[in-house]
Design an enzyme around this catalytic site. Structure first.
Site, PDB file in Angstrom:
ATOM      1  N   ASP A   1       0.931  -1.165   0.088  1.00 27.62           N
ATOM      2  CA  ASP A   1       0.050   0.101   0.198  1.00 27.62           C
ATOM      3  C   ASP A   1       0.741   1.118   0.032  1.00 27.62           C
ATOM      4  O   ASP A   1       0.284   2.153   0.010  1.00 27.62           O
ATOM      5  CB  ASP A   1      -0.988   0.142   1.175  1.00 27.62           C
ATOM      6  CG  ASP A   1      -0.400   0.019   2.623  1.00 27.62           C
ATOM      7  OD1 ASP A   1       1.040   0.085   2.561  1.00 27.62           O
ATOM      8  OD2 ASP A   1      -0.853   0.164   3.502  1.00 27.62           O
TER       9      ASP A   1
ATOM     10  N   THR B   1      14.143  29.813 -14.635  1.00 26.16           N
ATOM     11  CA  THR B   1      14.761  30.756 -14.045  1.00 26.16           C
ATOM     12  C   THR B   1      15.994  30.906 -14.753  1.00 26.16           C
ATOM     13  O   THR B   1      16.452  32.070 -15.372  1.00 26.16           O
ATOM     14  CB  THR B   1      15.118  30.923 -12.729  1.00 26.16           C
ATOM     15  OG1 THR B   1      13.916  30.872 -11.708  1.00 26.16           O
ATOM     16  CG2 THR B   1      16.190  31.775 -12.276  1.00 26.16           C
TER      17      THR B   1
ATOM     18  N   LYS C   1      14.381  40.468 -11.592  1.00 19.41           N
ATOM     19  CA  LYS C   1      13.077  39.930 -12.161  1.00 19.41           C
ATOM     20  C   LYS C   1      11.819  40.591 -11.431  1.00 19.41           C
ATOM     21  O   LYS C   1      11.842  41.039 -10.394  1.00 19.41           O
ATOM     22  CB  LYS C   1      13.038  38.550 -12.033  1.00 19.41           C
ATOM     23  CG  LYS C   1      14.146  37.590 -12.606  1.00 19.41           C
ATOM     24  CD  LYS C   1      14.046  36.145 -12.411  1.00 19.41           C
ATOM     25  CE  LYS C   1      13.726  35.779 -10.995  1.00 19.41           C
ATOM     26  NZ  LYS C   1      13.501  34.136 -11.033  1.00 19.41           N
TER      27      LYS C   1
ATOM     28  N   GLU D   1       3.356   1.982   2.289  1.00 25.51           N
ATOM     29  CA  GLU D   1       3.934   2.328   3.600  1.00 25.51           C
ATOM     30  C   GLU D   1       5.640   2.107   3.523  1.00 25.51           C
ATOM     31  O   GLU D   1       5.911   0.961   3.012  1.00 25.51           O
ATOM     32  CB  GLU D   1       3.528   1.607   4.713  1.00 25.51           C
ATOM     33  CG  GLU D   1       1.871   2.200   5.117  1.00 25.51           C
ATOM     34  CD  GLU D   1       1.313   1.108   6.253  1.00 25.51           C
ATOM     35  OE1 GLU D   1       2.052   0.469   6.781  1.00 25.51           O
ATOM     36  OE2 GLU D   1      -0.039   1.514   6.312  1.00 25.51           O
TER      37      GLU D   1
ATOM     38  N   ARG E   1      11.831  26.108   0.039  1.00 23.20           N
ATOM     39  CA  ARG E   1      11.360  27.138  -0.701  1.00 23.20           C
ATOM     40  C   ARG E   1       9.930  27.599   0.137  1.00 23.20           C
ATOM     41  O   ARG E   1       9.539  28.938  -0.062  1.00 23.20           O
ATOM     42  CB  ARG E   1      10.969  26.779  -1.955  1.00 23.20           C
ATOM     43  CG  ARG E   1      12.358  26.791  -2.710  1.00 23.20           C
ATOM     44  CD  ARG E   1      11.919  26.350  -4.419  1.00 23.20           C
ATOM     45  NE  ARG E   1      11.548  24.734  -4.268  1.00 23.20           N
ATOM     46  CZ  ARG E   1      11.417  24.193  -5.156  1.00 23.20           C
ATOM     47  NH1 ARG E   1      11.484  24.837  -6.424  1.00 23.20           N
ATOM     48  NH2 ARG E   1      11.153  22.877  -5.238  1.00 23.20           N
ATOM     49  N   GLN E   2       9.339  26.827   0.993  1.00 25.39           N
ATOM     50  CA  GLN E   2       8.204  27.048   1.637  1.00 25.39           C
ATOM     51  C   GLN E   2       8.461  27.526   3.032  1.00 25.39           C
ATOM     52  O   GLN E   2       8.392  27.093   4.170  1.00 25.39           O
ATOM     53  CB  GLN E   2       7.216  25.846   1.691  1.00 25.39           C
ATOM     54  CG  GLN E   2       6.903  25.305   0.601  1.00 25.39           C
ATOM     55  CD  GLN E   2       5.815  24.371   0.489  1.00 25.39           C
ATOM     56  OE1 GLN E   2       4.767  24.466   1.123  1.00 25.39           O
ATOM     57  NE2 GLN E   2       5.890  23.166  -0.410  1.00 25.39           N
TER      58      GLN E   2
END
Length: 310
Positions: free
Chosen positions: A37, A226, A192, A39, A96-97
Site C-alpha cells: 500500500d 529561471t 526579475k 507504507e 522554499r516554503q
C-alpha cells in the site's frame, strides 16, 4: 569508548558509499522496503546502542517518500538506543516554503523541522539551503555546508579570464559573490518581476556582459525556468553564446533538461546532493560533495571523541 555509524537511505546511495569510503569505514547495513500500500518500512541490520548515527538522506523527488523514509530511519535509531542521531540532508526539500504569501497557507519548512525534531534527530547537516532562515525553524544545531568552493574549483580550469559570474535574481547575489571571490571574476545581477503566480520576467541587468562568456549560478535547478529566462536575457544583452550553468542541487523535474539545452549552453555543472538520473546528457557534469561531507563528519566525530576521553 566513542563509536559512530553511517547509514544511507535510498535517495543518494552513491554519495553515502563515497562518504564512508573517504572516511575509511564501512556503510552500515539496513533494509528499506515498501508495503504493497506504499507504507515505508526500515530495519537496522546492526546494533546502534550508544553510537552516534549519521543518516545520509536527501529529501529529493519524490520528496514526501524520501522525507518519510528519513523519519522512519530516525525513529528506528531512537528506539534502538542510539546516543545521538545526526540527519545528513544534502538537499533539504520544502526549504522554499519558508514563509506565507497568503493568509491561509502553511509554512511547510517549519513543519518539516518540527517533524525531524519530534522523531529524535539531534543535529542536521545540509548543503546550501534555499533560504538560510530555515535554520531558525530548528531548536537543534544545524550545520550549513556549502558546495561553492568545490564547484568553483571544478569551474576554474574551464573559464576564461573575461568570464562573468551571473546571479539569476537578487536572492542569489551573496552566492554569486562567493563564486566571484573564489574565481576572481566580476559579478552581474539579473532583476526579475513576477508576472503571475507561475511566471516571471527579467526587467534589467546590472553589470557588463557584452561579448563575455557567462556563468549563471544558483543553489538549485528545478524546472529550469529561471535559468532559461536568464540565458535569454544575457544573450539579448550581448553576452557571448558561451554560457556555463552551475548549481548545488540538480532537481531536474520533467521538462527542465530541454530548457537547459540551447546551443549557447556549454556546460551544466551540479553536485551529487541529488542522485542524477539524466542519461546521455553530454553537457551535464557532476561534482561530488563527498570530501566536504566526510570532512564535516570527521570533525564532528573527532570533537566527540575528545569529549568522550575527558
Amino acid at each position: 569508548m566513542y563509536s559512530f555509524k553511517i547509514f544511507s537511505g535510498t535517495s543518494v546511495p552513491g554519495l553515502g558509499s563515497s562518504v564512508a569510503r573517504t572516511l575509511g569505514v564501512h556503510l552500515s547495513s539496513c533494509t528499506i522496503e515498501k508495503f504493497p500500500d506504499g507504507e515505508t518500512w526500515v530495519r537496522l541490520n546492526e546494533p546502534v546502542r550508544g553510537c552516534d548515527v549519521f543518516i545520509i538522506q536527501s529529501t529529493s523527488p519524490p520528496v514526501n517518500e524520501r522525507l518519510m523514509e528519513l523519519l522512519a530511519f530516525a525513529d528506528a535509531c531512537r528506539r534502538a538506543a542510539a546516543a545521538r542521531i545526526i540527519a545528513v540532508i544534502p538537499y533539504f526539500g520544502y526549504a522554499r516554503q519558508d514563509k506565507r504569501s497568503g493568509r491561509r497557507e502553511p509554512i511547510t519548512a517549519s513543519m518539516v523541522a518540527d517533524l525531524l525534531q519530534a522523531v529524535g534527530i539531534n543535529q542536521v547537516i545540509t548543503f546550501d539551503l534555499h533560504t538560510p532562515q530555515v535554520e531558525g525553524f530548528f531548536r537543534i544545531p544545524v550545520d550549513r555546508l556549502t558546495a561553492v568552493p568545490i564547484l568553483a574549483g571544478a569551474l576554474g580550469s574551464r573559464l576564461q579570464k573575461v568570464a562573468v559570474i551571473v546571479s539569476p535574481d537578487a536572492g542569489r547575489v551573496k552566492m554569486a559573490t562567493a563564486y566571484a571571490r573564489e574565481l576572481d571574476l566580476p559579478v552581474a545581477v539579473l532583476h526579475k518581476q513576477r508576472e503571475s503566480g507561475s511566471e516571471t520576467k527579467v526587467t534589467h541587468l546590472v553589470g557588463d556582459v557584452r561579448d563575455r562568456p557567462c556563468v549563471i549560478i544558483d543553489d538549485m535547478i528545478s524546472t529550469g525556468g529561471t535559468i532559461a529566462e536568464s540565458i535569454e536575457a544575457l544573450l539579448e544583452a550581448g553576452a557571448r553564446p558561451d554560457i556555463t550553468i552551475a548549481a548545488t542541487h540538480g532537481v531536474f523535474v520533467e521538462g527542465c533538461r530541454e530548457k537547459l539545452s540551447p546551443e549557447a549552453v556549454r556546460e551544466v555543472l551540479v553536485t551529487d546532493t541529488i542522485q542524477v538520473t539524466q542519461p546521455r546528457w553530454q553537457q551535464l557534469k557532476v561534482v561530488s560533495v563527498a570530501p566536504v561531507l566526510a570532512s564535516a563528519i570527521r570533525r564532528f566525530t573527532t570533537d566527540a571523541l575528545i569529549y568522550d576521553l575527558h
